[in-house]
Motif scaffolding. Structure first.
Motif, mmCIF file in Angstrom:
data_model
loop_
_atom_site.group_PDB
_atom_site.id
_atom_site.type_symbol
_atom_site.label_atom_id
_atom_site.label_comp_id
_atom_site.label_asym_id
_atom_site.label_seq_id
_atom_site.Cartn_x
_atom_site.Cartn_y
_atom_site.Cartn_z
ATOM 1 N N THR A 102 -37.286 -22.704 -16.363
ATOM 2 C CA THR A 102 -36.179 -23.465 -16.908
ATOM 3 C C THR A 102 -34.878 -22.668 -16.840
ATOM 4 O O THR A 102 -34.886 -21.445 -16.744
ATOM 5 N N LEU A 151 -32.672 -32.792 -14.063
ATOM 6 C CA LEU A 151 -33.977 -33.445 -14.245
ATOM 7 C C LEU A 151 -35.130 -32.469 -14.044
ATOM 8 O O LEU A 151 -36.114 -32.499 -14.796
ATOM 9 N N ALA A 152 -35.034 -31.609 -13.032
ATOM 10 C CA ALA A 152 -36.090 -30.625 -12.791
ATOM 11 C C ALA A 152 -36.225 -29.692 -13.997
ATOM 12 O O ALA A 152 -37.346 -29.371 -14.424
ATOM 13 N N ARG A 156 -37.854 -31.645 -16.927
ATOM 14 C CA ARG A 156 -39.296 -31.833 -16.712
ATOM 15 C C ARG A 156 -40.064 -30.532 -16.929
ATOM 16 O O ARG A 156 -41.151 -30.541 -17.519
ATOM 17 N N PHE A 165 -40.194 -29.851 -20.674
ATOM 18 C CA PHE A 165 -41.098 -30.800 -21.327
ATOM 19 C C PHE A 165 -42.550 -30.426 -21.044
ATOM 20 O O PHE A 165 -43.393 -30.420 -21.955
ATOM 21 N N LYS A 166 -42.851 -30.094 -19.798
ATOM 22 C CA LYS A 166 -44.206 -29.682 -19.431
ATOM 23 C C LYS A 166 -44.612 -28.442 -20.227
ATOM 24 O O LYS A 166 -45.733 -28.365 -20.738
#
Length: 84
Positions: free
Chosen positions: A2, A43-44, A47, A50-51
């Motif tokens: 991230t 967005l990447a 995601r 979140f993962k």
């Protein structure tokens, strides 16, 4: 992996700038391309974060028994978060 908080803020600030410009006066082709690239980067990052949150989560039923999915348990073991 991230983005850092500073990088995330820079990206979201620039996305917002481009959005406002698009609404008020329109974007050049280069700015539209930049907007799309920044949006994909955002967005990447979302995601991935979140993962990470889901994989680190431990789920308990109302009786206190762990019901975490096997997939999440495997991810936690890979990260060294579980000893079982």
């Amino acid at each position: 992996m991230t983005m850092s908080k500073e990088e995330e803020k820079r990206v979201t600030d620039r996305i917002n700038e481009l959005y406002n410009k698009k609404e008020n006066e329109g974007l050049t082709p280069a700015e539209e391309k930049e907007r799309k690239e920044l949006h994909q980067k955002f967005l990447a990052n979302f995601r991935a974060a979140f993962k990470q949150d889901v994989e680190d989560m431990v789920i308990l039923d109302k009786n206190g028994k762990e019901i975490t999915s096997e997939r999440a348990k495997r991810a936690q073991r890979r990260k060294g978060l579980r000893k079982d």
